[in-house]
Write an enzyme that holds these catalytic residues in place. Structure first.
Site, mmCIF file in Angstrom:
data_model
loop_
_atom_site.group_PDB
_atom_site.id
_atom_site.type_symbol
_atom_site.label_atom_id
_atom_site.label_comp_id
_atom_site.label_asym_id
_atom_site.label_seq_id
_atom_site.Cartn_x
_atom_site.Cartn_y
_atom_site.Cartn_z
ATOM 1 N N ARG A 51 0.870 -1.174 0.000
ATOM 2 C CA ARG A 51 0.000 0.000 0.000
ATOM 3 C C ARG A 51 0.914 1.233 0.000
ATOM 4 O O ARG A 51 2.138 1.120 0.084
ATOM 5 C CB ARG A 51 -1.025 0.002 1.141
ATOM 6 C CG ARG A 51 -0.709 -0.741 2.392
ATOM 7 C CD ARG A 51 0.370 -0.127 3.225
ATOM 8 N NE ARG A 51 0.131 1.282 3.414
ATOM 9 C CZ ARG A 51 1.042 2.178 3.667
ATOM 10 N NH1 ARG A 51 2.310 1.829 3.761
ATOM 11 N NH2 ARG A 51 0.763 3.440 3.826
ATOM 12 N N GLY A 52 0.286 2.412 -0.082
ATOM 13 C CA GLY A 52 1.077 3.628 -0.258
ATOM 14 C C GLY A 52 1.196 3.893 -1.751
ATOM 15 O O GLY A 52 1.484 2.959 -2.529
ATOM 16 N N ALA A 53 0.952 5.144 -2.145
ATOM 17 C CA ALA A 53 0.826 5.455 -3.571
ATOM 18 C C ALA A 53 2.027 4.994 -4.429
ATOM 19 O O ALA A 53 1.836 4.267 -5.420
ATOM 20 C CB ALA A 53 0.555 6.947 -3.737
ATOM 21 N N ARG A 88 -7.177 -0.296 -6.959
ATOM 22 C CA ARG A 88 -7.483 0.733 -5.949
ATOM 23 C C ARG A 88 -7.675 2.041 -6.715
ATOM 24 O O ARG A 88 -6.850 2.386 -7.558
ATOM 25 C CB ARG A 88 -6.359 0.878 -4.901
ATOM 26 C CG ARG A 88 -6.351 -0.262 -3.885
ATOM 27 C CD ARG A 88 -5.473 0.044 -2.701
ATOM 28 N NE ARG A 88 -6.110 0.922 -1.723
ATOM 29 C CZ ARG A 88 -5.466 1.472 -0.696
ATOM 30 N NH1 ARG A 88 -4.169 1.260 -0.528
ATOM 31 N NH2 ARG A 88 -6.107 2.245 0.160
ATOM 32 N N GLN A 199 -2.279 2.469 10.010
ATOM 33 C CA GLN A 199 -0.969 2.495 9.342
ATOM 34 C C GLN A 199 0.053 3.315 10.135
ATOM 35 O O GLN A 199 1.246 3.049 10.075
ATOM 36 C CB GLN A 199 -1.084 3.099 7.934
ATOM 37 C CG GLN A 199 -1.839 2.269 6.929
ATOM 38 C CD GLN A 199 -3.281 2.677 6.831
ATOM 39 O OE1 GLN A 199 -3.893 3.048 7.833
ATOM 40 N NE2 GLN A 199 -3.869 2.617 5.653
ATOM 41 N N ASP A 240 -1.893 10.801 -2.038
ATOM 42 C CA ASP A 240 -2.205 9.799 -3.060
ATOM 43 C C ASP A 240 -2.476 10.422 -4.410
ATOM 44 O O ASP A 240 -2.432 9.751 -5.446
ATOM 45 C CB ASP A 240 -3.416 8.974 -2.636
ATOM 46 C CG ASP A 240 -3.000 7.970 -1.589
ATOM 47 O OD1 ASP A 240 -2.829 8.371 -0.429
ATOM 48 O OD2 ASP A 240 -2.793 6.799 -1.949
ATOM 49 N N ASN A 250 -5.368 12.712 0.443
ATOM 50 C CA ASN A 250 -4.541 11.787 1.241
ATOM 51 C C ASN A 250 -5.439 11.017 2.209
ATOM 52 O O ASN A 250 -6.658 11.211 2.234
ATOM 53 C CB ASN A 250 -3.448 12.564 1.995
ATOM 54 C CG ASN A 250 -2.418 11.646 2.629
ATOM 55 O OD1 ASN A 250 -1.934 10.716 1.983
ATOM 56 N ND2 ASN A 250 -2.076 11.864 3.884
ATOM 57 N N LYS A 251 -4.842 10.182 3.005
ATOM 58 C CA LYS A 251 -5.557 9.325 3.942
ATOM 59 C C LYS A 251 -6.598 10.090 4.742
ATOM 60 O O LYS A 251 -6.350 11.203 5.187
ATOM 61 C CB LYS A 251 -4.523 8.662 4.868
ATOM 62 C CG LYS A 251 -5.054 7.715 5.915
ATOM 63 C CD LYS A 251 -5.945 6.634 5.369
ATOM 64 C CE LYS A 251 -5.281 5.799 4.306
ATOM 65 N NZ LYS A 251 -6.244 4.962 3.548
#
Ligand code: MRU
Length: 356
Positions: A51-53, A88, A199, A240, A250-251
Site C-alpha cells: 500500500r502507499g501510492a 485501488r 498504518q 495519493d 490523502n488518507k
C-alpha cells in the site's frame, strides 16, 4: 531502510517472482511474500499487502512483468493493465505506472517484451528511490531551519504511513525526518494512529523504531490539542493524488489535521514525488475516493495474551459503519509541497513552474 538491522526495499524481483513485505502482517510478523502472477499482484494491492501510492504503482509495474511471463499476448496485457488500474481507485501513481509501462511496450516485439518490461519496472523503482531521497534533502532544510531557531527537539506530526514502507525506500513524508536524524538533528515524531487500518501505529511507528527515530503514537483526535499546546513544530504528510491547483488527496483525517494546523499556525507540508500529481482533474470533487469494507472499522486485529494474532469485533452487531479511505485538503491549508525538485507553494503557478 532497515528491519532488525538488515537493509530492505519494499519490493524486488528475483527468479521471475516479485517479492514483497506483507504489510498486513506488520508490526507483529515480518513475512516476505511471493507474487507469482498478475492476479497475485492485483490481490496484494486490493487487500493492502502492499500500500502507499508509490509502492502500489511499482507493484502494478511488476504486475505487468508477471502478466508477460504468464501469457505473452497483447490482449492479456491490456486486460491485466485495466485490472491493475482499477484495483485501488484513489492513488494516481497506479495509473501513472501502468500507462508508463504500456507506453514503453507499445511497439515492442514479443521476443523483447519481457526484458523491456522488467527494465522499465526496475527503472520506476530506482527513480522513486532517487525522488524520495531528494524529497528528503529538500525537506531537511525546513527541519534544519526550525531546529536552528528552536535549538531543541523538532516535533513533527505525520498521518498514516508515507514512510519507506509506502515507497521503495526512504518514504516521502519520512524522508526529511530520516535525513534530519542521520544529520544529528534531534527529531521526535507524533504518529497519528490512523484508524481504521492503523498504518500510523502499525507501520510508521514500526519503521521509525527500526531506524532509531523517537516517536509516540497518538489517537487520531490528539493532534489538535498538541498543536494548541505548542507541541507540534510542523506537520508532514504524504499524498495519493495532488491536483495541479495544489489540492491534496490523502488518507482520511488529513484534512482535519490541516485545519487544526491552520488554526494554530503550525506549518503543514505535503511531501510527494511528481508521479503523484494529477494534471488532468480540475475539481477535487472529481477525485475517486475509495470506500473500503466497513469490517475494517468494526473489527480490529492484534496480539492476544498468548502472542497469537486475533481479530475481534468492536462495534455493535446491528450498527452500520462507513469507511471512506481518503479526503481532500484544499491547497489554501497547505504551507508547501516538498517535491524531488524543491519546495513550492501548493498552487497551479508554482507546480507548473517546477514541473512543466
Ligand atoms: O491506504 P494507504 O495505506 O495506501 O494510504 C496511504 C497514504 O495515504 C499515504 O499517505 C500516501 O499513499 C502517500 S505514500 C508515500
Amino acid at each position: 531502510m532497515r528491519i532488525e538491522g538488515k537493509e530492505y526495499r519494499t519490493i524486488w524481483f528475483e527468479n521471475n517472482i516479485v517479492k514483497i513485505i506483507d504489510q498486513t502482517k506488520l508490526p507483529h510478523q515480518f513475512i516476505i511474500k511471493d507474487l507469482k502472477t498478475v492476479k497475485d499482484a492485483i490481490n496484494a494491492i486490493k487487500i493492502m499487502e502492499v500500500r502507499g501510492a508509490p509502492l502500489i504503482g511499482a507493484t502494478a509495474a511488476y504486475g505487468l512483468v508477471l502478466a508477460i511471463i504468464e501469457n505473452n499476448d497483447r490482449s492479456f496485457l491490456k486486460k491485466s493493465a485495466e485490472n491493475l488500474v482499477s484495483s485501488r481507485p484513489t492513488a494516481i501513481n497506479l495509473k501513472w505506472a501502468v500507462d508508463r509501462m504500456i507506453n514503453e511496450l507499445s511497439d515492442v516485439n514479443s521476443d523483447k517484451i519481457f526484458d523491456i518490461a522488467l527494465n522499465e519496472a526496475k527503472k520506476i523503482c530506482e527513480e522513486d528511490i532517487k525522488f524520495c531521497e531528494n524529497i528528503g534533502l529538500n525537506g531537511l532544510k525546513i527541519i534544519e531551519k526550525i531546529y536552528n531557531k528552536k535549538k531543541d527537539t523538532v516535533n513533527i506530526l505525520t498521518h498514516c504511513n508515507a514512510g519507506w514502507l509506502a515507497t521503495i525506500n526512504w518514504g516521502t513524508a519520512t524522508s526529511p525526518i530520516y535525513h534530519a536524524h542521520k544529520k544529528g538533528i534531534p527529531v521526535h515524531v507524533w504518529a497519528d494512529e490512523t484508524r481504521p487500518r492503523n498504518q500510523g501505529a502499525n507501520l510508521t511507528s514500526f519503521e521509525l523504531n527500526e531506524e532509531g527515530v523517537k516517536n509516540t503514537i497518538i489517537a487520531d483526535n490528539t493532534g489538535g490539542i498538541l498543536m494548541q499546546r505548542g507541541e507540534v513544530d510542523l506537520c508532514i504528510v504524504g499524498t495519493d493524488r495532488t491536483l495541479a491547483n495544489g489540492d491534496v488527496c490523502n488518507k482520511i483525517g488529513t484534512y482535519l489535521k490541516a485545519l487544526a494546523a491552520h488554526d494554530n499556525n503550525v506549518p503543514f507540508y505535503v511531501a510527494l514525488p511528481s508521479s503523484t500529481i494529477d494534471w488532468n482533474i480540475k475539481n477535487y470533487k472529481d477525485i475517486p475516493i475509495e470506500e473500503r469494507n466497513s469490517e475494517e472499522l468494526s473489527h480490529i486485529e492484534g496480539l492476544d495474551d498468548e502472542g497469537k494474532i486475533k481479530k475481534v469485533q468492536i462495534y455493535p452487531t446491528k450498527s452500520k459503519a462507513m469507511n471512506l479511505a481518503f479526503d481532500v485538503t484544499p491547497a489554501k491549508y497547505v504551507t508547501g509541497l516538498i517535491t524531488e525538485k524543491g519546495v513550492c507553494e501548493a498552487s497551479n503557478d508554482a507546480l507548473q513552474k517546477m514541473f512543466k
